[in-house]
Design a protein around this motif. Structure first.
Motif, PDB file in Angstrom:
ATOM      1  N   ALA A 135     -11.095  -1.157   2.034  1.00 26.81           N
ATOM      2  CA  ALA A 135     -10.121  -0.832   0.984  1.00 26.81           C
ATOM      3  C   ALA A 135     -10.789  -1.010  -0.375  1.00 26.81           C
ATOM      4  N   ILE A 136     -10.731   0.031  -1.196  1.00 27.44           N
ATOM      5  CA  ILE A 136     -11.326   0.001  -2.527  1.00 27.44           C
ATOM      6  C   ILE A 136     -10.243   0.383  -3.527  1.00 27.44           C
ATOM      7  N   PRO A 241     -11.674   3.757   8.692  1.00 20.78           N
ATOM      8  CA  PRO A 241     -10.493   3.895   7.835  1.00 20.78           C
ATOM      9  C   PRO A 241     -10.799   3.358   6.432  1.00 20.78           C
ATOM     10  N   VAL A 242     -10.503   4.169   5.425  1.00 25.04           N
ATOM     11  CA  VAL A 242     -10.746   3.786   4.036  1.00 25.04           C
ATOM     12  C   VAL A 242      -9.461   3.982   3.241  1.00 25.04           C
ATOM     13  N   HIS A 243      -9.081   2.958   2.490  1.00 30.15           N
ATOM     14  CA  HIS A 243      -7.838   2.960   1.723  1.00 30.15           C
ATOM     15  C   HIS A 243      -8.199   2.875   0.240  1.00 30.15           C
ATOM     16  N   LEU A 244      -7.951   3.963  -0.504  1.00 34.66           N
ATOM     17  CA  LEU A 244      -8.274   4.036  -1.925  1.00 34.66           C
ATOM     18  C   LEU A 244      -6.984   4.018  -2.739  1.00 34.66           C
ATOM     19  N   VAL A 245      -6.970   3.190  -3.788  1.00 33.76           N
ATOM     20  CA  VAL A 245      -5.788   3.072  -4.645  1.00 33.76           C
ATOM     21  C   VAL A 245      -6.234   3.077  -6.103  1.00 33.76           C
ATOM     22  N   TRP A 302      -0.653  -0.029   6.321  1.00 34.56           N
ATOM     23  CA  TRP A 302      -1.907   0.680   6.636  1.00 34.56           C
ATOM     24  C   TRP A 302      -2.854  -0.225   7.413  1.00 34.56           C
ATOM     25  N   ALA A 303      -3.040  -1.449   6.938  1.00 33.56           N
ATOM     26  CA  ALA A 303      -3.985  -2.361   7.572  1.00 33.56           C
ATOM     27  C   ALA A 303      -3.606  -2.641   9.027  1.00 33.56           C
TER      28      ALA A 303
END
Length: 319
Positions: A135-136, A241-245, A302-303
């Motif tokens: 996660a970034i 899996p990559v979570h961008l915010v 998501w996690a």
């Protein structure tokens, strides 16, 4: 538990100060948190408590040159004597190995905010088998020509006055310019959040808002440009899996455009599980913004959803 400072001697020579929030239900995973520039890990307590309630063992450490972490080559405001950014990634891996030893067979998610996102991506690329999701948040990996110009400015400052003193120009080109763009003028850090109480807490915190050294700024730009080189991004599993915010009113990421750019870069290289969310009203610190609870709840969902089966979880990697 999170208020208690614990210590981990890192193979890099740093004595890492860290905080741990144990899972409050049956544990389903481990979350490693990387904080941002000129702040520290204790600020992540509400986030850690929320994720612990969702079943995660949460670990957050102070990076070199930040908070309560100590290292002979890293006073406050500096990562290290040389190659400090890469050294900081090795500290993250040390935290990961400690956590997986304490909680074997649990999947690991690596989270980074702003500068912490730069460190997190570079760590995941250096140790691609070590993390099950990434996660970034609020990170700018696309500073473009302005970023290259900043590197030249910093190298000039280094030649004229050394690398271990605060940069004269970079704070004006970054924090100062970002705050002016907000136009609020209440404090020097209104660009962080619309929540005045959160901004005031940052300003009052003696471990926040310090001047970064020339060498730390150079290390930050090295992580920035290194992290999105194609050969490095290709080290990541395509199914990671990559979570961008990002925030639509965050001047540090070109109002979220830099976050969208990273999403496109990853997807163009075949990464198939990249999600990107830009909240149009938020500024830089999503976790300290109005609406943070919703962002945390979305992240928790998501996690939990992307966690692999326990049989797919790698053990400690001491390389």
């Amino acid at each position: 538990m999170f208020d208690t400072t614990e210590r981990l001697p890192s193979p890099t020579g740093a004595n890492l100060a860290y905080h741990h929030e144990p899972a409050r239900t049956a544990a389903i995973g481990i979350l490693i948190i990387c904080h941002g520039l000129a702040e520290h890990s204790r600020r992540y307590r509400p986030f850690a408590e929320a994720m612990a309630a969702a079943g995660f063992h949460v670990y957050a450490h102070d990076h070199r040159g930040h908070g309560e972490t100590t290292a002979d080559d890293a006073p406050i405001g500096r990562f290290g004597l040389r190659s400090g950014g890469i050294t900081a990634t090795r500290d993250v891996q040390a935290m990961r190995n400690m956590a997986t030893t304490a909680h074997p067979d649990l999947p690991v998610i690596l989270f980074g905010h702003s500068m912490g996102g730069l460190i997190a991506l570079n760590t995941a690329e250096a140790f691609p088998a070590s993390f099950n999701a990434l996660a970034i948040w609020n990170s700018n990996f696309n500073p473009g020509i302005a970023g290259r110009a900043a590197q030249l400015v910093l190298k000039t400052e280094r030649a004229l006055k050394g690398s271990d003193v605060p940069s004269t120009l970079l704070p004006k080109l970054t924090f100062g310019a970002w705050n002016k763009s907000i136009g609020e003028g209440r404090t020097d850090f209104d660009w962080l959040s619309r929540d005045h109480a959160a901004v005031d807490a940052y300003v009052a915190d003696p471990l926040c808002g310090f001047d970064a050294s020339v060498s730390l700024w150079l290390d930050i730009f090295d992580l920035t440009f290194r992290g999105t080189q194609n050969d490095n991004l290709l080290k990541l599993p395509q199914s990671l899996p990559v979570h961008l915010v990002g925030g639509g009113c965050d001047p540090a990421t070109d109002n979220g455009q830099a976050v969208k750019w990273l999403s496109r870069q990853m997807q163009s290289l075949g990464m198939t599980r990249v999600t990107c969310n830009i909240d149009r009203d938020m500024r830089h610190e999503t976790l300290n913004e109005i609406g943070a609870a919703t962002a945390i709840a979305d992240f928790s969902e998501w996690a939990t959803r992307v966690l692999p089966e326990p049989s797919a979880v790698p053990g400690p990697d001491w390389e």
